[in-house]
Motif scaffolding. Structure first.
Motif, mmCIF file in Angstrom:
data_model
loop_
_atom_site.group_PDB
_atom_site.id
_atom_site.type_symbol
_atom_site.label_atom_id
_atom_site.label_comp_id
_atom_site.label_asym_id
_atom_site.label_seq_id
_atom_site.Cartn_x
_atom_site.Cartn_y
_atom_site.Cartn_z
ATOM 1 N N VAL A 197 0.824 -1.206 0.000
ATOM 2 C CA VAL A 197 0.000 0.000 0.000
ATOM 3 C C VAL A 197 0.862 1.262 0.000
ATOM 4 N N ALA A 198 0.240 2.362 -0.403
ATOM 5 C CA ALA A 198 0.851 3.682 -0.268
ATOM 6 C C ALA A 198 0.255 4.313 0.982
ATOM 7 N N ILE A 199 1.087 4.802 1.863
ATOM 8 C CA ILE A 199 0.615 5.451 3.086
ATOM 9 C C ILE A 199 0.604 6.952 2.828
ATOM 10 N N LEU A 200 -0.585 7.543 2.958
ATOM 11 C CA LEU A 200 -0.766 8.946 2.618
ATOM 12 C C LEU A 200 -0.582 9.849 3.833
ATOM 13 N N ASP A 201 -0.194 11.082 3.579
ATOM 14 C CA ASP A 201 -0.089 12.098 4.623
ATOM 15 C C ASP A 201 -1.485 12.674 4.833
ATOM 16 N N LYS A 202 -2.088 12.389 5.978
ATOM 17 C CA LYS A 202 -3.480 12.785 6.230
ATOM 18 C C LYS A 202 -3.684 14.299 6.191
ATOM 19 N N THR A 203 -2.656 15.072 6.492
ATOM 20 C CA THR A 203 -2.810 16.525 6.462
ATOM 21 C C THR A 203 -2.926 17.044 5.028
ATOM 22 N N LYS A 204 -2.331 16.340 4.089
ATOM 23 C CA LYS A 204 -2.355 16.791 2.686
ATOM 24 C C LYS A 204 -3.611 16.363 1.946
ATOM 25 N N ILE A 205 -4.409 15.498 2.565
ATOM 26 C CA ILE A 205 -5.660 15.071 1.927
ATOM 27 C C ILE A 205 -6.879 15.473 2.765
ATOM 28 N N ASP A 206 -6.686 16.441 3.660
ATOM 29 C CA ASP A 206 -7.765 16.970 4.515
ATOM 30 C C ASP A 206 -8.455 15.894 5.341
ATOM 31 N N LYS A 207 -7.677 15.021 5.958
ATOM 32 C CA LYS A 207 -8.221 13.982 6.846
ATOM 33 C C LYS A 207 -7.429 13.932 8.142
ATOM 34 N N SER A 208 -7.053 15.102 8.673
ATOM 35 C CA SER A 208 -6.179 15.135 9.845
ATOM 36 C C SER A 208 -6.912 15.197 11.183
ATOM 37 N N PHE A 209 -8.238 15.259 11.169
ATOM 38 C CA PHE A 209 -9.013 15.250 12.406
ATOM 39 C C PHE A 209 -9.334 13.785 12.710
ATOM 40 N N VAL A 210 -8.682 13.242 13.726
ATOM 41 C CA VAL A 210 -8.780 11.813 14.034
ATOM 42 C C VAL A 210 -9.643 11.622 15.271
ATOM 43 N N VAL A 211 -10.615 10.715 15.144
ATOM 44 C CA VAL A 211 -11.552 10.447 16.228
ATOM 45 C C VAL A 211 -11.558 8.953 16.533
ATOM 46 N N PHE A 212 -11.534 8.637 17.817
ATOM 47 C CA PHE A 212 -11.749 7.264 18.264
ATOM 48 C C PHE A 212 -13.145 7.246 18.866
ATOM 49 N N CYS A 213 -14.036 6.524 18.228
ATOM 50 C CA CYS A 213 -15.428 6.515 18.667
ATOM 51 C C CYS A 213 -15.752 5.150 19.264
ATOM 52 N N HIS A 214 -16.157 5.149 20.520
ATOM 53 C CA HIS A 214 -16.545 3.927 21.219
ATOM 54 C C HIS A 214 -18.045 3.736 21.034
ATOM 55 N N ILE A 215 -18.436 2.549 20.644
ATOM 56 C CA ILE A 215 -19.835 2.248 20.354
ATOM 57 C C ILE A 215 -20.335 1.174 21.312
ATOM 58 N N LYS A 216 -21.504 1.415 21.870
ATOM 59 C CA LYS A 216 -22.169 0.406 22.691
ATOM 60 C C LYS A 216 -23.481 0.061 21.983
ATOM 61 N N LEU A 217 -23.686 -1.215 21.709
ATOM 62 C CA LEU A 217 -24.935 -1.646 21.084
ATOM 63 C C LEU A 217 -26.017 -1.809 22.147
ATOM 64 N N ILE A 218 -27.265 -1.792 21.708
ATOM 65 C CA ILE A 218 -28.364 -1.924 22.666
ATOM 66 C C ILE A 218 -28.494 -3.344 23.194
ATOM 67 N N GLN A 219 -27.937 -4.296 22.448
ATOM 68 C CA GLN A 219 -28.016 -5.701 22.851
ATOM 69 C C GLN A 219 -26.847 -6.447 22.219
ATOM 70 N N HIS A 220 -26.403 -7.528 22.841
ATOM 71 C CA HIS A 220 -25.256 -8.279 22.346
ATOM 72 C C HIS A 220 -25.645 -9.522 21.550
ATOM 73 N N SER A 221 -26.740 -9.498 20.880
ATOM 74 C CA SER A 221 -27.148 -10.674 20.109
ATOM 75 C C SER A 221 -26.314 -10.778 18.836
ATOM 76 N N LYS A 222 -26.206 -11.982 18.332
ATOM 77 C CA LYS A 222 -25.446 -12.218 17.105
ATOM 78 C C LYS A 222 -26.022 -11.394 15.953
ATOM 79 N N GLU A 223 -27.336 -11.300 15.900
ATOM 80 C CA GLU A 223 -28.000 -10.538 14.842
ATOM 81 C C GLU A 223 -27.596 -9.066 14.880
ATOM 82 N N PHE A 224 -27.574 -8.470 16.073
ATOM 83 C CA PHE A 224 -27.224 -7.059 16.209
ATOM 84 C C PHE A 224 -25.755 -6.820 15.855
#
Length: 150
Positions: A51-78
């Motif tokens: 792969v080519a590793i891009l400089d995120k600042t040069k492609i306007d993707k420099s705002f990095v977020v780690f988003c934690h997600i909690k599901l309403i239920q832990h079923s296989k379907e969900f």
């Protein structure tokens, strides 16, 4: 995998565009031997892709977020439904199913806070089965490596 394969992989991780001739000089092998080792490592899926590793600042993707997600239920379907939907989101570069207080951690790259808000409102929160989210924003990057130490 022997010591030479590990050294070859280390060199390729630093720069996969290094020529077989340059690799052969660094490894003390013939160009053909280097080529055959690389092909073997590719066949065995030790090397899965290049792969080519891009400089995120040069492609306007420099705002990095780690988003934690909690599901309403832990079923296989969900879980299955969420995973099928989240892989379609271009802003999400990584998604991990994790243990602990949350079910998933997403790594998201966007231009800025406004773009993240738009992503949250129009895309992420429209996914089925999300109970709650918790966002953490990157202040600074201390270490970011794609290489494994062998």
């Amino acid at each position: 995998m022997d010591k030479t394969d590990k050294k070859l992989l280390t060199l390729l991780q630093k720069d996969c565009k290094t020529t077989n001739k340059e690799l052969s000089l660094k490894l003390g092998l013939s160009v053909t031997a280097v080529y055959e080792r690389i092909k073997k490592l590719e066949r065995e899926n030790v090397i899965s892709k290049y792969v080519a590793i891009l400089d995120k600042t040069k492609i306007d993707k420099s705002f990095v977020v780690f988003c934690h997600i909690k599901l309403i239920q832990h079923s296989k379907e969900f879980l299955t439904t969420f995973e099928k939907e989240v892989v379609k989101l271009d802003e999400v570069s990584e998604c991990y199913h994790v243990s602990g207080d949350y079910d998933y951690i997403l790594k998201i790259f966007v231009k800025n806070m406004e773009e993240y808000r738009e992503f949250m409102v129009t895309k992420l929160t429209t996914l089925q089965h999300i109970g709650s989210t918790h966002s953490t924003f990157m202040i600074g990057e201390v270490k970011n490596s794609t290489a494994f130490v062998l």
